[in-house]
Design an enzyme around this catalytic site. Structure first.
Site, PDB file in Angstrom:
ATOM      1  N   PRO A  43       0.825  -1.212   0.000  1.00  0.00           N
ATOM      2  CA  PRO A  43       0.000   0.000   0.000  1.00  0.00           C
ATOM      3  C   PRO A  43       0.860   1.263   0.000  1.00  0.00           C
ATOM      4  O   PRO A  43       0.570   2.230  -0.666  1.00  0.00           O
ATOM      5  CB  PRO A  43      -0.807  -0.103   1.303  1.00  0.00           C
ATOM      6  CG  PRO A  43      -0.690  -1.520   1.735  1.00  0.00           C
ATOM      7  CD  PRO A  43       0.524  -2.101   1.123  1.00  0.00           C
ATOM      8  N   ASP A 252      62.736 -16.339  17.536  1.00  0.00           N
ATOM      9  CA  ASP A 252      63.678 -16.327  18.653  1.00  0.00           C
ATOM     10  C   ASP A 252      62.930 -16.220  19.971  1.00  0.00           C
ATOM     11  O   ASP A 252      61.713 -16.357  20.024  1.00  0.00           O
ATOM     12  CB  ASP A 252      64.732 -15.224  18.474  1.00  0.00           C
ATOM     13  CG  ASP A 252      64.074 -13.889  18.203  1.00  0.00           C
ATOM     14  OD1 ASP A 252      63.071 -13.584  18.883  1.00  0.00           O
ATOM     15  OD2 ASP A 252      64.533 -13.154  17.302  1.00  0.00           O
ATOM     16  N   LYS A 274      69.025 -17.451  21.355  1.00  0.00           N
ATOM     17  CA  LYS A 274      70.183 -17.943  22.127  1.00  0.00           C
ATOM     18  C   LYS A 274      69.994 -19.422  22.446  1.00  0.00           C
ATOM     19  O   LYS A 274      68.917 -19.847  22.859  1.00  0.00           O
ATOM     20  CB  LYS A 274      70.309 -17.156  23.423  1.00  0.00           C
ATOM     21  CG  LYS A 274      70.988 -15.833  23.227  1.00  0.00           C
ATOM     22  CD  LYS A 274      71.710 -15.412  24.507  1.00  0.00           C
ATOM     23  CE  LYS A 274      72.512 -14.161  24.288  1.00  0.00           C
ATOM     24  NZ  LYS A 274      71.919 -12.949  24.813  1.00  0.00           N
ATOM     25  N   GLY A 305      59.945  -9.718  17.476  1.00  0.00           N
ATOM     26  CA  GLY A 305      59.169  -9.159  18.583  1.00  0.00           C
ATOM     27  C   GLY A 305      58.909  -7.685  18.305  1.00  0.00           C
ATOM     28  O   GLY A 305      59.737  -7.015  17.678  1.00  0.00           O
ATOM     29  N   GLY A 306      57.766  -7.179  18.726  1.00  0.00           N
ATOM     30  CA  GLY A 306      57.472  -5.749  18.547  1.00  0.00           C
ATOM     31  C   GLY A 306      57.403  -5.365  17.087  1.00  0.00           C
ATOM     32  O   GLY A 306      56.747  -6.025  16.290  1.00  0.00           O
ATOM     33  N   ASP A 307      58.137  -4.319  16.735  1.00  0.00           N
ATOM     34  CA  ASP A 307      58.201  -3.860  15.348  1.00  0.00           C
ATOM     35  C   ASP A 307      59.588  -4.179  14.778  1.00  0.00           C
ATOM     36  O   ASP A 307      60.589  -3.978  15.471  1.00  0.00           O
ATOM     37  CB  ASP A 307      57.952  -2.347  15.302  1.00  0.00           C
ATOM     38  CG  ASP A 307      58.000  -1.831  13.889  1.00  0.00           C
ATOM     39  OD1 ASP A 307      56.933  -1.803  13.258  1.00  0.00           O
ATOM     40  OD2 ASP A 307      59.097  -1.471  13.412  1.00  0.00           O
ATOM     41  N   THR A 335      55.127  -1.825  18.801  1.00  0.00           N
ATOM     42  CA  THR A 335      56.427  -1.869  19.478  1.00  0.00           C
ATOM     43  C   THR A 335      56.244  -1.960  21.002  1.00  0.00           C
ATOM     44  O   THR A 335      55.197  -1.566  21.537  1.00  0.00           O
ATOM     45  CB  THR A 335      57.300  -0.657  19.073  1.00  0.00           C
ATOM     46  OG1 THR A 335      58.615  -0.885  19.574  1.00  0.00           O
ATOM     47  CG2 THR A 335      56.759   0.654  19.611  1.00  0.00           C
ATOM     48  N   ALA A 336      57.258  -2.531  21.686  1.00  0.00           N
ATOM     49  CA  ALA A 336      57.123  -2.812  23.120  1.00  0.00           C
ATOM     50  C   ALA A 336      56.716  -1.574  23.914  1.00  0.00           C
ATOM     51  O   ALA A 336      55.872  -1.656  24.816  1.00  0.00           O
ATOM     52  CB  ALA A 336      58.430  -3.384  23.666  1.00  0.00           C
ATOM     53  N   MET A 387      65.928  -2.823  26.282  1.00  0.00           N
ATOM     54  CA  MET A 387      67.134  -3.595  26.610  1.00  0.00           C
ATOM     55  C   MET A 387      67.914  -2.940  27.750  1.00  0.00           C
ATOM     56  O   MET A 387      69.148  -2.893  27.728  1.00  0.00           O
ATOM     57  CB  MET A 387      68.042  -3.729  25.362  1.00  0.00           C
ATOM     58  CG  MET A 387      67.413  -4.579  24.283  1.00  0.00           C
ATOM     59  SD  MET A 387      68.363  -4.618  22.759  1.00  0.00           S
ATOM     60  CE  MET A 387      67.735  -3.183  21.912  1.00  0.00           C
ATOM     61  N   GLY A 416      55.664  -7.476  29.428  1.00  0.00           N
ATOM     62  CA  GLY A 416      54.527  -6.622  29.089  1.00  0.00           C
ATOM     63  C   GLY A 416      53.568  -7.274  28.103  1.00  0.00           C
ATOM     64  O   GLY A 416      53.997  -7.935  27.165  1.00  0.00           O
TER      65      GLY A 416
HETATM   66  N1  SAH Z   1      61.678  -4.776  18.023  1.00  0.00           N
HETATM   67  C1  SAH Z   1      61.251  -4.829  19.390  1.00  0.00           C
HETATM   68  C2  SAH Z   1      62.348  -4.527  20.349  1.00  0.00           C
HETATM   69  C3  SAH Z   1      63.453  -5.519  20.344  1.00  0.00           C
HETATM   70  S1  SAH Z   1      64.685  -5.158  21.512  1.00  0.00           S
HETATM   71  C4  SAH Z   1      60.058  -3.884  19.595  1.00  0.00           C
HETATM   72  O1  SAH Z   1      59.737  -3.093  18.700  1.00  0.00           O
HETATM   73  O2  SAH Z   1      59.430  -3.968  20.646  1.00  0.00           O
HETATM   74  C5  SAH Z   1      64.207  -6.175  22.852  1.00  0.00           C
HETATM   75  C6  SAH Z   1      63.749  -5.332  24.000  1.00  0.00           C
HETATM   76  O3  SAH Z   1      62.413  -4.916  23.806  1.00  0.00           O
HETATM   77  C7  SAH Z   1      63.722  -6.072  25.310  1.00  0.00           C
HETATM   78  O4  SAH Z   1      64.991  -6.107  25.903  1.00  0.00           O
HETATM   79  C8  SAH Z   1      62.762  -5.239  26.114  1.00  0.00           C
HETATM   80  O5  SAH Z   1      63.383  -4.062  26.577  1.00  0.00           O
HETATM   81  C9  SAH Z   1      61.767  -4.836  25.047  1.00  0.00           C
HETATM   82  N2  SAH Z   1      60.615  -5.737  25.040  1.00  0.00           N
HETATM   83  C10 SAH Z   1      60.167  -6.463  24.003  1.00  0.00           C
HETATM   84  N3  SAH Z   1      59.064  -7.149  24.348  1.00  0.00           N
HETATM   85  C11 SAH Z   1      58.806  -6.845  25.624  1.00  0.00           C
HETATM   86  C12 SAH Z   1      57.781  -7.219  26.534  1.00  0.00           C
HETATM   87  N4  SAH Z   1      56.825  -8.075  26.189  1.00  0.00           N
HETATM   88  N5  SAH Z   1      57.814  -6.700  27.786  1.00  0.00           N
HETATM   89  C13 SAH Z   1      58.788  -5.852  28.151  1.00  0.00           C
HETATM   90  N6  SAH Z   1      59.759  -5.455  27.313  1.00  0.00           N
HETATM   91  C14 SAH Z   1      59.779  -5.937  26.077  1.00  0.00           C
END
Ligand code: SAH
Length: 465
Positions: A43, A252, A274, A305-307, A335-336, A387, A416
């Site tokens: 409608p 690693d 390591k 790890g991280g970037d 990144t961390a 580090m 972290g």
């Molecule tokens: N490319 C990485 C850093 C590598 S150097 C990034 O962008 O995060 C490694 C260092 O990063 C460690 O010694 C520590 O200082 C830091 N890191 C990486 N992961 C971490 C985490 N989960 N908690 C605390 N510190 C961290």
């Protein structure tokens, strides 16, 4: 199988929707998007149908339904709230040999409508045969999040190359392998990043190579993937996609189980961290491995790890690759500093505390810290030290010796974003002892600056660790 799944071409063909509510509008929307010549019998048009009328042309009949409405129609939908009207539609449709669908009445349907994930020209249709709409909705949501919008672009691109590839690679098996490489390799990645020209250049060169290569193995590639600080939820979609298509993975110590579990199950795993005797595989050896594996035609995943480009030596690794003409992709990660600060409830910048934030490495070279103290000790600035665990005391001493207030707030975050994250707060003066007492282990990140005090205020975050 209770139904035959098909995709119907309704473009330019007559279809009918009876009803004016939300459900009628939803069906009309699909039909119009597929180019159908649609008539609505109701409608009046409801709100949603009126809105559709602003973008599409369709006919609207306000009078009652008649046999004529079904003439030359290919399908019809009964979406009226009045069951008797839907019933009339079913009878007229049967007499006219038109297939009909009545909403929420599977028993009155010649066909049922699937849930659709639309990545045109790629379409995914899901149906439970009317048994569990909830399950269908859940699956649809899963596909919507895991299938990137760019898959449509990929399908369109593949369509435009289909004939060419068929002609150049007549052997079916080789052609299939070629397609696999296209849809899960760098060509697709370029398309996902809207780099059409690069994708075309690459596929053309791959086609040429495939046409002359005979049975030689395909060209390998390296993915340098940033995985974030540990919580797998912080991976990017792109990282996950590449992790699931790699043939071999190099990882690693920084890469946790949660992330490794997301790598393709049958990928070969190589640990390059390591070893027990504390001998780390050298950067040079890792570079050689990446090159050799890629030259063998493997898709090599290097997890970082991280970037990869933040204290990750990613730059060195890709330098070696480009020197050897190995194709690679770099995928950024959280990144961390960013991940740990967020999970610890410490904003790295804050209008009242810090307008700048500096990332530095506390890694000692030849037993010496090589930091530019003047640039680090600045008002309204946060300093994040990667580090820095083993040299923590030298770092805090350095700050104080170069003029920083010993009472400057400082924190250390261990593990972290991961299970077992610990955050210890104090000052430049107190942090080394507190860290020692708590037995903090690597990986740990140090944050210096008055933003650290905000953690206590942001108790919502503080409760999390
Ligand atoms: N490319 C990485 C850093 C590598 S150097 C990034 O962008 O995060 C490694 C260092 O990063 C460690 O010694 C520590 O200082 C830091 N890191 C990486 N992961 C971490 C985490 N989960 N908690 C605390 N510190 C961290």
């Amino acid at each position: 199988m209770d139904h035959l799944p098909i995709f119907l071409d309704v473009n330019g063909k007559r279809t009918l929707v009876v009803g004016s509510g939300v459900i009628a509008a939803r069906k009309a929307d699909l039909l119009l998007r597929a180019g159908s010549d649609l008539t609505i019998v109701a409608p009046e048009l409801g709100e949603e149908l009126s809105r559709l009328a602003e973008s599409y042309d369709f006919s609207h009949k306000t009078g009652s339904l008649s046999a004529k409405d079904l003439a030359a129609c290919i399908i019809a939908f009964g979406c009226s709230q009045d069951d008797s009207i839907n019933q009339v539609l079913c009878e007229l449709a049967e007499a006219a040999g038109v297939m009909v669908n009545v909403s929420d009445k599977t028993e009155s349907c010649d066909f049922i409508m699937p849930a659709v994930v639309d990545r045109t020209p790629l379409l995914i249709a899901i149906s439970s045969g009317g048994t569990s709409p909830l399950l269908v909705r859940m699956l649809k949501a899963r596909f919507e999040t895991t299938i990137p919008a760019a898959y449509g672009r990929l399908a369109e691109f593949a369509g435009s190359y289909r004939d060419k590839i068929k002609a150049l690679i007549p052997n079916l098996t080789r052609r299939r392998r070629f397609w696999e490489a296209v849809v899960s390799g760098p060509v697709a990645e370029h398309l996902f990043s809207s780099q059409l020209e690069q994708a075309e250049l690459l596929i053309d060169s791959q086609l040429q190579a495939a046409a002359v290569a005979g049975d030689k193995p395909p060209v390998g590639e390296v993915y340098l993937v940033g995985t974030g600080p540990g919580d797998p939820d912080l991976l990017t979609f792109r990282a996950l996609r590449l992790m699931q298509q790699a043939d071999v993975v190099l990882y690693d110590r920084l890469i946790g189980e949660g992330i490794l579990n997301l790598v393709r199950r049958d990928a070969e795993r190589i640990y390059v961290g390591k070893l027990k005797n504390n001998h780390a595989v050298s950067q040079e050896e890792i570079g050689h491995m990446l090159i050799r594996l890629a030259q063998d035609g493997k898709r090599v995943l290097r997890l970082k790890g991280g970037d990869p480009f933040v204290f990750g030596r990613g730059g060195e690794e890709i330098e070696a690759l480009s020197e050897n003409d190995i194709a690679f992709q770099v995928i950024p990660g959280v990144t961390a500093a960013v991940g740990c600060a967020s999970y610890a409830g410490i904003p790295l910048t804050h209008r009242d505390h810090a307008q700048a934030c500096v990332f530095v490495t506390g890694h000692e070279k030849d037993g010496k810290l090589n930091l530019n103290w003047k640039s680090l000790i600045q008002p309204r600035q946060t300093v994040v030290i990667y580090m820095g665990l083993s040299s923590l005391e030298a770092i805090t001493d350095g700050f104080i010796a170069n003029g920083a207030n010993p009472a400057t707030p400082a924190a250390i975050i261990e593990n972290g974003t991961r299970a077992g994250q610990r955050v210890i707060t104090g000052t430049l003066e107190s942090l080394p002892d507190k860290t020692l007492d708590a037995g903090v282990k690597s990986p740990a990140l140090v944050i210096v600056g008055s933003v650290v005090t905000l953690r206590d205020k942001l108790s919502w975050f503080a409760d999390k660790s």
